[in-house]
Design a protein around this motif. Structure first.
Motif, PDB file in Angstrom:
ATOM      1  N   GLY A   1       0.824  -1.219   0.000  1.00 32.71           N
ATOM      2  CA  GLY A   1       0.000   0.000   0.000  1.00 32.71           C
ATOM      3  C   GLY A   1       0.848   1.255   0.000  1.00 32.71           C
ATOM      4  O   GLY A   1       0.614   2.175  -0.798  1.00 32.71           O
ATOM      5  N   THR A   2       1.845   1.298   0.865  1.00 33.06           N
ATOM      6  CA  THR A   2       2.719   2.473   0.932  1.00 33.06           C
ATOM      7  C   THR A   2       3.532   2.613  -0.352  1.00 33.06           C
ATOM      8  O   THR A   2       3.750   3.731  -0.830  1.00 33.06           O
ATOM      9  CB  THR A   2       3.656   2.379   2.165  1.00 33.06           C
ATOM     10  OG1 THR A   2       2.896   1.910   3.273  1.00 33.06           O
ATOM     11  CG2 THR A   2       4.255   3.711   2.519  1.00 33.06           C
ATOM     12  N   GLY A   3       3.960   1.475  -0.891  1.00 32.81           N
ATOM     13  CA  GLY A   3       4.717   1.497  -2.144  1.00 32.81           C
ATOM     14  C   GLY A   3       3.903   2.072  -3.288  1.00 32.81           C
ATOM     15  O   GLY A   3       4.395   2.896  -4.071  1.00 32.81           O
ATOM     16  N   LEU A   4       2.636   1.673  -3.367  1.00 28.59           N
ATOM     17  CA  LEU A   4       1.768   2.189  -4.438  1.00 28.59           C
ATOM     18  C   LEU A   4       1.514   3.692  -4.242  1.00 28.59           C
ATOM     19  O   LEU A   4       1.505   4.457  -5.210  1.00 28.59           O
ATOM     20  CB  LEU A   4       0.444   1.419  -4.465  1.00 28.59           C
ATOM     21  CG  LEU A   4       0.524  -0.052  -4.866  1.00 28.59           C
ATOM     22  CD1 LEU A   4      -0.843  -0.711  -4.794  1.00 28.59           C
ATOM     23  CD2 LEU A   4       1.096  -0.221  -6.265  1.00 28.59           C
ATOM     24  N   PHE A   5       1.344   4.097  -2.990  1.00 30.01           N
ATOM     25  CA  PHE A   5       1.156   5.531  -2.712  1.00 30.01           C
ATOM     26  C   PHE A   5       2.415   6.311  -3.101  1.00 30.01           C
ATOM     27  O   PHE A   5       2.333   7.418  -3.638  1.00 30.01           O
ATOM     28  CB  PHE A   5       0.825   5.730  -1.230  1.00 30.01           C
ATOM     29  CG  PHE A   5       0.583   7.164  -0.852  1.00 30.01           C
ATOM     30  CD1 PHE A   5      -0.431   7.891  -1.449  1.00 30.01           C
ATOM     31  CD2 PHE A   5       1.365   7.791   0.103  1.00 30.01           C
ATOM     32  CE1 PHE A   5      -0.651   9.227  -1.107  1.00 30.01           C
ATOM     33  CE2 PHE A   5       1.152   9.112   0.448  1.00 30.01           C
ATOM     34  CZ  PHE A   5       0.141   9.833  -0.158  1.00 30.01           C
ATOM     35  N   LEU A   6       3.569   5.697  -2.856  1.00 32.43           N
ATOM     36  CA  LEU A   6       4.845   6.326  -3.228  1.00 32.43           C
ATOM     37  C   LEU A   6       4.919   6.534  -4.745  1.00 32.43           C
ATOM     38  O   LEU A   6       5.288   7.619  -5.216  1.00 32.43           O
ATOM     39  CB  LEU A   6       6.010   5.452  -2.741  1.00 32.43           C
ATOM     40  CG  LEU A   6       7.403   5.880  -3.182  1.00 32.43           C
ATOM     41  CD1 LEU A   6       7.841   7.124  -2.437  1.00 32.43           C
ATOM     42  CD2 LEU A   6       8.412   4.767  -2.920  1.00 32.43           C
ATOM     43  N   ILE A   7       4.527   5.487  -5.496  1.00 35.02           N
ATOM     44  CA  ILE A   7       4.558   5.596  -6.966  1.00 35.02           C
ATOM     45  C   ILE A   7       3.647   6.737  -7.425  1.00 35.02           C
ATOM     46  O   ILE A   7       4.027   7.556  -8.261  1.00 35.02           O
ATOM     47  CB  ILE A   7       4.132   4.254  -7.621  1.00 35.02           C
ATOM     48  CG1 ILE A   7       5.164   3.165  -7.334  1.00 35.02           C
ATOM     49  CG2 ILE A   7       3.956   4.412  -9.133  1.00 35.02           C
ATOM     50  CD1 ILE A   7       4.769   1.776  -7.793  1.00 35.02           C
ATOM     51  N   VAL A   8       2.438   6.799  -6.835  1.00 35.26           N
ATOM     52  CA  VAL A   8       1.477   7.838  -7.236  1.00 35.26           C
ATOM     53  C   VAL A   8       2.050   9.224  -6.967  1.00 35.26           C
ATOM     54  O   VAL A   8       2.014  10.111  -7.829  1.00 35.26           O
ATOM     55  CB  VAL A   8       0.120   7.642  -6.499  1.00 35.26           C
ATOM     56  CG1 VAL A   8      -0.798   8.841  -6.708  1.00 35.26           C
ATOM     57  CG2 VAL A   8      -0.576   6.377  -6.971  1.00 35.26           C
ATOM     58  N   ILE A   9       2.609   9.416  -5.786  1.00 32.68           N
ATOM     59  CA  ILE A   9       3.107  10.748  -5.405  1.00 32.68           C
ATOM     60  C   ILE A   9       4.351  11.131  -6.233  1.00 32.68           C
ATOM     61  O   ILE A   9       4.492  12.281  -6.649  1.00 32.68           O
ATOM     62  CB  ILE A   9       3.331  10.818  -3.872  1.00 32.68           C
ATOM     63  CG1 ILE A   9       2.997  12.220  -3.373  1.00 32.68           C
ATOM     64  CG2 ILE A   9       4.697  10.447  -3.417  1.00 32.68           C
ATOM     65  CD1 ILE A   9       2.697  12.295  -1.905  1.00 32.68           C
TER      66      ILE A   9
END
Lengths: 367, 74
Positions: free
Chosen positions: A222-230
């Protein structure tokens, strides 16, 4: 019969709790405070989330003590009732916030001429339909849609390579930016900390011994995907656009320009993302019903249908307009959510310790 | 009265009717169901009359929101 969910489903649920609602507007405030270095924020939060998971689940050999937690038929102790009260509050506030966010997004981007009450009714019907089917169905639907959403986010850097500009990350972070990044973490943490929602079904995880690693991987994904988005938002849109846009993620996916005939790919991606948010809301509704069931020792979902409508109408009535909702989400939720999460973690640790003590029986040391 | 309110009322009437007809609701559960239906109807009326309850949000914004504003005020 007790419903069971696998560790893979738990992993996808946790990742969904972290990423699906977060991507709507949160990058705006994260980038507003953290600037072009805001991509570090998820990396700063991840170790805290990992620490929380280790703290909550403890050693694998003590995992059996989690099996009997929050069961409807079981007698609840004072601490369990206290935990359930705060958990119910947490779920209600999250449900109302997420539902209104979804309604505002659909009303301003997809259906601008449809009244928000009608959008709310249709959304609530969908959410209730999934929630009434139970935990297993919700987890299965979530697994299907989250895999697709995860795949879309993972390939985002590849399909947007032609739009990204590395100069948007300049100036690079220095020690002077640390303070603004810590402030940004304060505003972002309560959203990513929503992975705690999984605690209500901790007794339903099968096998329970692998629950810790499942939640851990969920938090990492989840945090990794949020990182990619940001990262992609800063790279493609730049700091100035992200901090001004209400829905920066939607503007980001509008920039996908693969060929001349695939110019409305944003609608396809929204069609993948909305079901993940609906499954999150359905899980929240299931959790609310589960808390009430434990309080009243009666496992029923007969009241879920009218209750969902009440929550739907509350989500419209308590926010005067979408601006008030955004202010609530950014300012109020960052403190309120954080306080609730700290209370929940503390109470869960006490409950877990007491449960382990009961399991080991009298006369044995509790270590 | 907009279409949303009519739809919600109709849906609830059908739901309660099916529940009562099929004897799915126990006697002691009926009062809770009626109470919830009454609450939904009250909410639809409030929404239909454009009366908002943002006093809750204002209170939360002034208490917890001000805590966050101490950290950053944009």
């Amino acid at each position: 019969m007790k419903q069971k969910i696998s560790n893979l489903q738990v992993m996808f649920l946790v990742a969904n709790f972290i990423v699906s609602a977060t991507v709507i507007s949160l990058p705006q405030i994260t980038v507003h405070i953290g600037g072009q270095s805001a991509w570090i924020v998820p990396l700063m939060i991840l170790p805290i989330l990992i620490l929380i998971v280790y703290l909550l689940f403890g050693k694998k050999k003590h995992a059996e003590s989690l099996r009997e937690l929050f069961m409807v038929e079981k007698h609840s102790s004072f601490w369990e009732k206290g935990f359930l009260f705060f958990f119910l509050l947490f779920l209600l506030l999250t449900f109302i916030r997420d539902l209104r966010a979804m309604i505002d997004f659909v009303a301003s981007v997809l259906l601008p001429s449809t009244p928000i009450s009608v959008i709310m009714i249709l959304t609530v019907l969908g959410i209730t339909y999934v929630a009434m089917a139970g935990l297993e169905v919700t987890a299965r639907i979530n697994a299907i849609y989250f895999v697709i959403l995860g795949f879309v986010i993972v390939i985002l850097p590849i399909i947007m390579l032609n739009e990204a500009d590395v100069r948007n990350f300049q100036p690079l972070p220095t020690f002077h930016t640390a303070l603004s990044l810590i402030k940004s973490v304060y505003f972002t943490f309560s959203w990513l900390g929503e992975m705690l929602i999984i605690l209500i079904v901790v007794g339903n995880i099968n096998p329970i011994k692998a629950a810790r690693s499942a939640v851990l991987w969920g938090a990492i994904i989840g945090t990794g995907l949020f990182l990619i988005v940001i990262v992609m938002q800063i790279a493609v849109l730049g700091k100035k656009i992200v901090m001004e846009a209400t829905f920066p993620s939607y503007i980001l996916i509008q920039q996908i320009n693969l060929t001349d005939f695939l110019d409305r790919l944003d609608l396809v991606i929204v069609a993948v993302w909305v079901p993940t948010l609906i499954t999150k809301a359905a899980f929240l509704l299931y959790g609310i019903n589960h808390c009430f069931s434990i309080f009243y020792k009666s496992n029923t979902n007969k009241f879920l249908f009218p209750f969902a409508f009440i929550l739907g109408y509350i989500s419209i009535l308590i926010f005067k307009n979408s601006m008030e909702h955004i202010h609530y989400s950014f300012y109020t939720w960052s403190s309120l959510g954080l306080i609730l999460e700290v209370i929940l973690i503390g109470m869960f640790l006490i409950i877990k310790r007491k449960s382990r003590k009961n399991l080991e029986g009298p006369g044995r040391p509790v270590l | 009265m907009d279409i949303g309110i009519v739809f919600v009322w109709l849906t609830l009437i059908i739901y309660v009717f099916v529940m009562l007809k099929g004897k799915i609701l126990a006697k002691k559960e009926r009062k809770w169901m009626y109470l919830l239906v009454l609450a939904v109807i009250s909410c639809t009326i409030l929404q239909g009359l454009n009366i908002n309850l943002n006093i809750v949000t204002v209170f939360l914004n002034n208490t917890f929101g001000s805590l966050s504003r101490m950290v950053v005020n944009i």
